[in-house]
Design a protein around this motif. Structure first.
Motif, PDB file in Angstrom:
ATOM      1  N   GLU A   7       0.842  -1.181   0.000  1.00  0.00           N
ATOM      2  CA  GLU A   7       0.000   0.000   0.000  1.00  0.00           C
ATOM      3  C   GLU A   7       0.882   1.237   0.000  1.00  0.00           C
ATOM      4  O   GLU A   7       1.617   1.485   0.958  1.00  0.00           O
ATOM      5  CB  GLU A   7      -0.921   0.022   1.223  1.00  0.00           C
ATOM      6  CG  GLU A   7      -1.997   1.078   1.121  1.00  0.00           C
ATOM      7  CD  GLU A   7      -2.787   0.958  -0.182  1.00  0.00           C
ATOM      8  OE1 GLU A   7      -2.506   1.727  -1.121  1.00  0.00           O
ATOM      9  OE2 GLU A   7      -3.673   0.099  -0.254  1.00  0.00           O
ATOM     10  N   SER A   8       0.813   2.001  -1.088  1.00  0.00           N
ATOM     11  CA  SER A   8       1.610   3.218  -1.179  1.00  0.00           C
ATOM     12  C   SER A   8       0.938   4.391  -0.481  1.00  0.00           C
ATOM     13  O   SER A   8       1.602   5.356  -0.095  1.00  0.00           O
ATOM     14  CB  SER A   8       1.881   3.565  -2.642  1.00  0.00           C
ATOM     15  OG  SER A   8       0.660   3.718  -3.348  1.00  0.00           O
ATOM     16  N   LEU A   9      -0.366   4.333  -0.309  1.00  0.00           N
ATOM     17  CA  LEU A   9      -1.111   5.329   0.474  1.00  0.00           C
ATOM     18  C   LEU A   9      -2.372   4.703   1.052  1.00  0.00           C
ATOM     19  O   LEU A   9      -2.497   4.548   2.253  1.00  0.00           O
ATOM     20  CB  LEU A   9      -1.475   6.561  -0.365  1.00  0.00           C
ATOM     21  CG  LEU A   9      -2.297   7.620   0.380  1.00  0.00           C
ATOM     22  CD1 LEU A   9      -1.482   8.226   1.519  1.00  0.00           C
ATOM     23  CD2 LEU A   9      -2.800   8.715  -0.551  1.00  0.00           C
ATOM     24  N   LEU A  41      -9.387  -1.110   9.959  1.00  0.00           N
ATOM     25  CA  LEU A  41      -8.427  -2.059  10.508  1.00  0.00           C
ATOM     26  C   LEU A  41      -7.410  -2.386   9.419  1.00  0.00           C
ATOM     27  O   LEU A  41      -7.774  -2.930   8.370  1.00  0.00           O
ATOM     28  CB  LEU A  41      -9.137  -3.321  10.984  1.00  0.00           C
ATOM     29  CG  LEU A  41     -10.097  -3.110  12.168  1.00  0.00           C
ATOM     30  CD1 LEU A  41     -10.858  -4.387  12.487  1.00  0.00           C
ATOM     31  CD2 LEU A  41      -9.346  -2.620  13.407  1.00  0.00           C
ATOM     32  N   LEU A  42      -6.140  -2.079   9.684  1.00  0.00           N
ATOM     33  CA  LEU A  42      -5.115  -2.094   8.651  1.00  0.00           C
ATOM     34  C   LEU A  42      -3.888  -2.858   9.125  1.00  0.00           C
ATOM     35  O   LEU A  42      -3.465  -2.712  10.275  1.00  0.00           O
ATOM     36  CB  LEU A  42      -4.689  -0.663   8.319  1.00  0.00           C
ATOM     37  CG  LEU A  42      -5.811   0.364   8.130  1.00  0.00           C
ATOM     38  CD1 LEU A  42      -5.237   1.766   8.015  1.00  0.00           C
ATOM     39  CD2 LEU A  42      -6.638   0.012   6.898  1.00  0.00           C
ATOM     40  N   PRO A  43      -3.281  -3.657   8.235  1.00  0.00           N
ATOM     41  CA  PRO A  43      -2.040  -4.329   8.614  1.00  0.00           C
ATOM     42  C   PRO A  43      -0.910  -3.307   8.785  1.00  0.00           C
ATOM     43  O   PRO A  43      -0.919  -2.243   8.161  1.00  0.00           O
ATOM     44  CB  PRO A  43      -1.773  -5.266   7.439  1.00  0.00           C
ATOM     45  CG  PRO A  43      -2.448  -4.615   6.283  1.00  0.00           C
ATOM     46  CD  PRO A  43      -3.671  -3.941   6.843  1.00  0.00           C
ATOM     47  N   ARG A  44       0.041  -3.673   9.591  1.00  0.00           N
ATOM     48  CA  ARG A  44       1.138  -2.743   9.878  1.00  0.00           C
ATOM     49  C   ARG A  44       2.207  -2.829   8.769  1.00  0.00           C
ATOM     50  O   ARG A  44       3.335  -3.257   8.986  1.00  0.00           O
ATOM     51  CB  ARG A  44       1.747  -3.083  11.241  1.00  0.00           C
ATOM     52  CG  ARG A  44       2.505  -1.947  11.913  1.00  0.00           C
ATOM     53  CD  ARG A  44       3.065  -2.413  13.245  1.00  0.00           C
ATOM     54  NE  ARG A  44       2.006  -2.785  14.167  1.00  0.00           N
ATOM     55  CZ  ARG A  44       1.373  -1.936  14.981  1.00  0.00           C
ATOM     56  NH1 ARG A  44       1.712  -0.660  14.979  1.00  0.00           N
ATOM     57  NH2 ARG A  44       0.428  -2.359  15.806  1.00  0.00           N
ATOM     58  N   ILE A  45       1.822  -2.421   7.551  1.00  0.00           N
ATOM     59  CA  ILE A  45       2.731  -2.492   6.405  1.00  0.00           C
ATOM     60  C   ILE A  45       2.618  -1.211   5.586  1.00  0.00           C
ATOM     61  O   ILE A  45       1.666  -0.437   5.730  1.00  0.00           O
ATOM     62  CB  ILE A  45       2.417  -3.714   5.492  1.00  0.00           C
ATOM     63  CG1 ILE A  45       0.953  -3.654   4.990  1.00  0.00           C
ATOM     64  CG2 ILE A  45       2.659  -5.018   6.226  1.00  0.00           C
ATOM     65  CD1 ILE A  45       0.763  -3.072   3.628  1.00  0.00           C
ATOM     66  N   GLY A  46       3.612  -0.987   4.699  1.00  0.00           N
ATOM     67  CA  GLY A  46       3.546   0.101   3.733  1.00  0.00           C
ATOM     68  C   GLY A  46       3.271   1.449   4.372  1.00  0.00           C
ATOM     69  O   GLY A  46       3.850   1.813   5.398  1.00  0.00           O
ATOM     70  N   ALA A  47       2.354   2.201   3.755  1.00  0.00           N
ATOM     71  CA  ALA A  47       2.018   3.537   4.229  1.00  0.00           C
ATOM     72  C   ALA A  47       0.962   3.530   5.332  1.00  0.00           C
ATOM     73  O   ALA A  47       0.619   4.588   5.856  1.00  0.00           O
ATOM     74  CB  ALA A  47       1.525   4.386   3.058  1.00  0.00           C
ATOM     75  N   TYR A  48       0.446   2.353   5.685  1.00  0.00           N
ATOM     76  CA  TYR A  48      -0.641   2.319   6.666  1.00  0.00           C
ATOM     77  C   TYR A  48      -0.275   2.919   8.021  1.00  0.00           C
ATOM     78  O   TYR A  48      -1.090   3.654   8.612  1.00  0.00           O
ATOM     79  CB  TYR A  48      -1.154   0.900   6.836  1.00  0.00           C
ATOM     80  CG  TYR A  48      -2.097   0.447   5.731  1.00  0.00           C
ATOM     81  CD1 TYR A  48      -3.021   1.318   5.165  1.00  0.00           C
ATOM     82  CD2 TYR A  48      -2.070  -0.860   5.258  1.00  0.00           C
ATOM     83  CE1 TYR A  48      -3.880   0.906   4.162  1.00  0.00           C
ATOM     84  CE2 TYR A  48      -2.932  -1.280   4.259  1.00  0.00           C
ATOM     85  CZ  TYR A  48      -3.835  -0.399   3.715  1.00  0.00           C
ATOM     86  OH  TYR A  48      -4.696  -0.809   2.731  1.00  0.00           O
ATOM     87  N   PRO A  49       0.902   2.637   8.595  1.00  0.00           N
ATOM     88  CA  PRO A  49       1.232   3.305   9.860  1.00  0.00           C
ATOM     89  C   PRO A  49       1.220   4.829   9.739  1.00  0.00           C
ATOM     90  O   PRO A  49       0.819   5.531  10.676  1.00  0.00           O
ATOM     91  CB  PRO A  49       2.642   2.771  10.171  1.00  0.00           C
ATOM     92  CG  PRO A  49       2.671   1.429   9.523  1.00  0.00           C
ATOM     93  CD  PRO A  49       1.913   1.613   8.241  1.00  0.00           C
ATOM     94  N   GLU A  50       1.636   5.337   8.582  1.00  0.00           N
ATOM     95  CA  GLU A  50       1.601   6.774   8.321  1.00  0.00           C
ATOM     96  C   GLU A  50       0.159   7.275   8.238  1.00  0.00           C
ATOM     97  O   GLU A  50      -0.206   8.281   8.859  1.00  0.00           O
ATOM     98  CB  GLU A  50       2.348   7.041   7.020  1.00  0.00           C
ATOM     99  CG  GLU A  50       2.476   8.463   6.602  1.00  0.00           C
ATOM    100  CD  GLU A  50       3.258   8.594   5.299  1.00  0.00           C
ATOM    101  OE1 GLU A  50       3.056   9.597   4.597  1.00  0.00           O
ATOM    102  OE2 GLU A  50       4.070   7.693   4.980  1.00  0.00           O
ATOM    103  N   VAL A  51      -0.677   6.561   7.485  1.00  0.00           N
ATOM    104  CA  VAL A  51      -2.078   6.948   7.323  1.00  0.00           C
ATOM    105  C   VAL A  51      -2.820   6.895   8.657  1.00  0.00           C
ATOM    106  O   VAL A  51      -3.656   7.750   8.962  1.00  0.00           O
ATOM    107  CB  VAL A  51      -2.757   6.012   6.296  1.00  0.00           C
ATOM    108  CG1 VAL A  51      -4.270   6.122   6.362  1.00  0.00           C
ATOM    109  CG2 VAL A  51      -2.272   6.343   4.889  1.00  0.00           C
ATOM    110  N   ALA A  52      -2.505   5.905   9.473  1.00  0.00           N
ATOM    111  CA  ALA A  52      -3.185   5.719  10.756  1.00  0.00           C
ATOM    112  C   ALA A  52      -2.543   6.495  11.892  1.00  0.00           C
ATOM    113  O   ALA A  52      -2.992   6.396  13.040  1.00  0.00           O
ATOM    114  CB  ALA A  52      -3.208   4.232  11.113  1.00  0.00           C
TER     115      ALA A  52
END
Length: 342
Positions: free
Chosen positions: A254-256, A271-282
């Motif tokens: 996920e890039s965004l 609910l999002l896996p802790r990968i890619g841009a998700y930590p940033e988005v969340a």
């Protein structure tokens, strides 16, 4: 499609004049050819300060650069939403396995490269630098993080009340390997067994795809509780998000995450896996990020948390409003016009 409309509206709102050059051609090869022809016609018939490329499919920035160099040289700025230089972007490796170096050439053909997240910027620069320090340094100088704008007026116009007393989980990703729809469908079977809720699949699962048979099995096993959107029209898609309670991603890339951003501003607990841009988005929120599918299932069964929804709704609306993203793009355009023209 909706992000491009929002970007044009946002740029005009921050006093950037925009003429849109697109195409109504069907096949992608014809579409690219017609766009290049129309860009050439535009830059040779009117005065423009820069060309901004915004596209979702295979980029053709080098071809745009050739058109400009052969006609009226202008600063060229391009968005990239994904790349061969992000190793988790499986779609590009599956669809275009021989275009890794061409992808790099397209990135370096632009005067500035706009990316959607800090994550994508760091991945691109690191991976390019690993194979060529010179190319990595050149890309590092050109790349800028601006995000993507959400079409908030259109999203809000589609507002509908959520289903009362009927928890609804939304899966609004494309059925491609990098989004792991099979993993979501496995969780869905257990979720529907343990709760009275329902699941909405907004995208079409083509017959013959690895996951279509599983979707049919679940629909037969839980009548009326697996809703297949089959690529809903945009406004109906937004209505479906407003009626939902939780949105889930099981992606490995996920890039965004525009699908997630749209779900956040329509009242869903994501609910999002802790990968890619998700930590940033969340924003690193442990109430949003999960580590494994057992954790995901437990949270789905527990249900949404209103306070989580509220804090992310306001934050995402502020960060990805059309005027906010457009202002960042405007600053890059002003920078490149000043720098390139000297």
């Amino acid at each position: 499609m909706t992000c491009s409309d929002a970007l044009v509206a946002g740029l005009r709102a921050v006093r950037v004049g925009v003429d849109v050059v697109g195409s109504d051609a069907g096949p992608q090869t014809a579409w690219v050819g017609q766009v290049l022809e129309r860009v050439e016609r535009a830059v040779t018939s009117a005065r423009y300060d820069a060309v901004l490329a915004f596209h979702a499919f295979w980029p053709f920035t080098a071809d745009l650069r050739r058109v400009l160099d052969d006609s009226v040289p202008r600063p060229l700025v391009t968005y990239t939403h994904g790349s061969h230089w992000d190793e988790s972007d499986l779609f590009r490796f599956e669809r275009y396995p021989g275009l890794r170096w061409a992808d790099l050439g397209n990135l370096l053909a632009a005067d500035r490269v706009l990316v959607v997240s800090r994550y994508l910027r760091d991945v691109l620069v690191r991976n390019v630098h690993a194979v060529s320090a010179a190319a990595g340094a050149e890309l590092d100088r050109r790349v800028r993080v601006v995000g993507l704008p959400l079409d908030l007026p259109r999203i809000d116009a589609a507002r509908r009340p959520p289903e009362p007393d009927r928890p609804t989980t939304v899966f609004n990703h494309a059925p491609i390997a990098a989004k792991r729809p099979g993993a979501f469908l496995d969780v869905t079977a257990e979720l529907l067994t343990r709760t009275t809720g329902r699941v909405v699949l907004t995208r079409h699962f083509p017959r013959g795809s690895p996951w279509a048979a599983r979707v049919r099995e679940l629909s037969d096993a839980f009548p009326g509780r697996v809703i297949q959107g089959d690529d809903l029209p945009t406004d109906e898609y937004y209505q479906a998000l407003w009626r939902g309670h939780m949105q889930v991603s099981t992606a490995v890339h996920e890039s965004l995450g525009v699908a997630t951003l749209e779900a956040m501003v329509t009242g869903n607990h994501c609910l999002l896996p802790r990968i890619g841009a998700y930590p940033e988005v969340a924003a690193g929120d442990p109430a949003v990020l999960y580590d494994d599918l057992n954790d995901l299932l437990a949270r789905l069964v527990a249900g949404p948390q209103a306070e989580v929804v509220a804090r992310h709704d306001a934050r995402i609306r502020a960060r990805y409003a059309p005027e906010t993203v457009a202002a960042a793009v405007r600053d890059v355009l002003a920078e490149v016009v000043k720098t390139v023209r000297g």
